[in-house]
Design an enzyme around this catalytic site. Sequence first.
Site, PDB file in Angstrom:
ATOM      1  N   HIS A 121      23.795   6.029 -43.651  1.00  0.00           N
ATOM      2  CA  HIS A 121      23.481   7.144 -44.558  1.00  0.00           C
ATOM      3  C   HIS A 121      24.769   7.821 -44.989  1.00  0.00           C
ATOM      4  O   HIS A 121      25.711   7.986 -44.209  1.00  0.00           O
ATOM      5  CB  HIS A 121      22.479   8.114 -43.934  1.00  0.00           C
ATOM      6  CG  HIS A 121      22.998   9.077 -42.926  1.00  0.00           C
ATOM      7  ND1 HIS A 121      23.567  10.291 -43.264  1.00  0.00           N
ATOM      8  CD2 HIS A 121      23.016   9.040 -41.566  1.00  0.00           C
ATOM      9  CE1 HIS A 121      23.891  10.962 -42.167  1.00  0.00           C
ATOM     10  NE2 HIS A 121      23.576  10.215 -41.120  1.00  0.00           N
ATOM     11  N   ASP A 133      29.464  12.242 -39.002  1.00  0.00           N
ATOM     12  CA  ASP A 133      28.039  12.078 -39.317  1.00  0.00           C
ATOM     13  C   ASP A 133      27.799  12.315 -40.806  1.00  0.00           C
ATOM     14  O   ASP A 133      27.569  13.442 -41.217  1.00  0.00           O
ATOM     15  CB  ASP A 133      27.210  13.066 -38.494  1.00  0.00           C
ATOM     16  CG  ASP A 133      25.723  12.888 -38.680  1.00  0.00           C
ATOM     17  OD1 ASP A 133      25.326  11.828 -39.195  1.00  0.00           O
ATOM     18  OD2 ASP A 133      24.961  13.804 -38.323  1.00  0.00           O
ATOM     19  N   GLU A 167      19.118  11.279 -45.612  1.00  0.00           N
ATOM     20  CA  GLU A 167      18.754  10.955 -44.233  1.00  0.00           C
ATOM     21  C   GLU A 167      18.569  12.227 -43.427  1.00  0.00           C
ATOM     22  O   GLU A 167      17.671  12.324 -42.578  1.00  0.00           O
ATOM     23  CB  GLU A 167      19.837  10.071 -43.602  1.00  0.00           C
ATOM     24  CG  GLU A 167      19.506   9.532 -42.212  1.00  0.00           C
ATOM     25  CD  GLU A 167      19.951  10.428 -41.061  1.00  0.00           C
ATOM     26  OE1 GLU A 167      19.661  10.082 -39.908  1.00  0.00           O
ATOM     27  OE2 GLU A 167      20.602  11.468 -41.318  1.00  0.00           O
ATOM     28  N   GLU A 168      19.428  13.208 -43.683  1.00  0.00           N
ATOM     29  CA  GLU A 168      19.388  14.448 -42.909  1.00  0.00           C
ATOM     30  C   GLU A 168      18.130  15.264 -43.161  1.00  0.00           C
ATOM     31  O   GLU A 168      17.834  16.197 -42.414  1.00  0.00           O
ATOM     32  CB  GLU A 168      20.640  15.292 -43.208  1.00  0.00           C
ATOM     33  CG  GLU A 168      21.969  14.628 -42.840  1.00  0.00           C
ATOM     34  CD  GLU A 168      22.184  14.474 -41.342  1.00  0.00           C
ATOM     35  OE1 GLU A 168      21.262  14.812 -40.559  1.00  0.00           O
ATOM     36  OE2 GLU A 168      23.261  14.008 -40.946  1.00  0.00           O
ATOM     37  N   ASP A 196      25.354   4.740 -37.706  1.00  0.00           N
ATOM     38  CA  ASP A 196      25.229   6.185 -37.910  1.00  0.00           C
ATOM     39  C   ASP A 196      25.994   6.880 -36.793  1.00  0.00           C
ATOM     40  O   ASP A 196      25.535   6.940 -35.658  1.00  0.00           O
ATOM     41  CB  ASP A 196      23.744   6.575 -37.882  1.00  0.00           C
ATOM     42  CG  ASP A 196      23.512   8.027 -38.255  1.00  0.00           C
ATOM     43  OD1 ASP A 196      24.500   8.773 -38.431  1.00  0.00           O
ATOM     44  OD2 ASP A 196      22.338   8.423 -38.371  1.00  0.00           O
ATOM     45  N   HIS A 283      26.844  18.242 -36.864  1.00  0.00           N
ATOM     46  CA  HIS A 283      26.133  19.091 -37.823  1.00  0.00           C
ATOM     47  C   HIS A 283      26.813  20.450 -37.999  1.00  0.00           C
ATOM     48  O   HIS A 283      26.144  21.462 -38.251  1.00  0.00           O
ATOM     49  CB  HIS A 283      24.662  19.277 -37.417  1.00  0.00           C
ATOM     50  CG  HIS A 283      23.818  18.090 -37.740  1.00  0.00           C
ATOM     51  ND1 HIS A 283      22.446  18.094 -37.611  1.00  0.00           N
ATOM     52  CD2 HIS A 283      24.133  16.843 -38.194  1.00  0.00           C
ATOM     53  CE1 HIS A 283      21.962  16.913 -37.975  1.00  0.00           C
ATOM     54  NE2 HIS A 283      22.975  16.135 -38.319  1.00  0.00           N
TER      55      HIS A 283
END
Length: 435
Positions: A121, A133, A167-168, A196, A283
């Site tokens: 992603h 990420d 994706e998130e 990922d 994140h």
Amino acid sequence: MNLSVPRRVTAAAALAALALGGLTGTASAGSRAAVAAPDIPLANVKQHLADLQSIATANGGNRAHGRTGYKASIDFVKAKLDAAGYTTTLQTFTSSGATGYNLIADWPGGDPNQVLMAGSHLDSVTAGPGINDNGSGSAATLETALAVSRAQLQPTKHLRFGWWGAEELGLVGSKYYVNNLPTAERSKISGYLNFDMIGSPNPGYFVYDDDPTIEQTFKTYFSGLGIPTEIETEGDGRSDHAPFKNVGIPVGGLFSGADYTKTSAQAQKWGGTAGQAFDRCYHASCDTTANINDTALDRNADAIAYAIWNLSAGTTTPPTGKVFENTADVSVPDNGAAVTSSVTVTGVTGNAPSTLKVGVDIVHTYIGDLVVDLIAPDGSVYNLHNRAGGSADNINQTYTVNASSEVANGVWKLRVQDKAAADTGYINSFKLTFP
């Protein structure tokens, strides 16, 4: 994601990794033989990450779905692939009121009825630039695709790469792709590999355990480097392999850890800091180019290429007869008690053959410490390895055992004991092949 290793590495071990590619990449009669995978240049992967960081910086600090940074990221990857000779397709969808994008890239040639696909992603969360990420997986997948072009690789299978949007927000892009594939097209995908988060700053080495052939391909690569792996559980079902798996497509992949905490045992075998998250910037705004472990990124990128080259080389030659295999890792304690890996044999008539094939894959830093036995269902012991090999790394060998006095059906065990101090390892896999 929608969520220095203290082992000796020898030249022989690295060469063994290439040789072991035949376990999963041996071409069947009449198909092309596997070509050794290239080393993926770390500098190239890091340059892609620097470019993604620059895109985020110029677009409000992130590359999230519906934001200008995401579309700029897609355009960046697409331009690289177009220049390298790929046929690219931009797939659009709508999520949360905004247009999303998947990028699909097909390498010309290969059997269209056998498609090997790899993907990552490309979107970040809104909080930051998303360099681990999942810039890490996206950049390594991109560089592997470019390596295919540089090598002008002509594998038996057709190669396809994907970069997923949103994706998130719940695997939106990959779900859209899979759900809009006609059933006939789904059946042509022989495997999907997902990457990922593969450059976590306090990394682990995790392998998906969904498809045995794909799993073993990655484990073989890492065992050739003397690097122990663990089964990936933190992100299970939380990344873009899930939609493929849900429709019956074989899946696999790599992961270096997110916000779970590294244990003392994991720090001992992989290095890094126990009691700390694999990625403290998961994140968060600090997920920048400073949030990458170069060693993990380099190893995982090379593992991606190894898998692509081997799994695309041809249909694996099916073993003659019945194969019973256990691929679960079993730690072998240093100078400690014996451990076992077991397989249950069923459906074989009569006794075992006089040419029973016993496949042994043990990762260990000093095989001269090891005693390895095959134990039949009735408890009979057949010695396979008795402290031979001196300081050599790893046992990856198929032994032939005359087990004709044994009833075939039942629980067979591989027993391994380390009888000297200072070196460690684990059983990677154990299998029996009945003709």
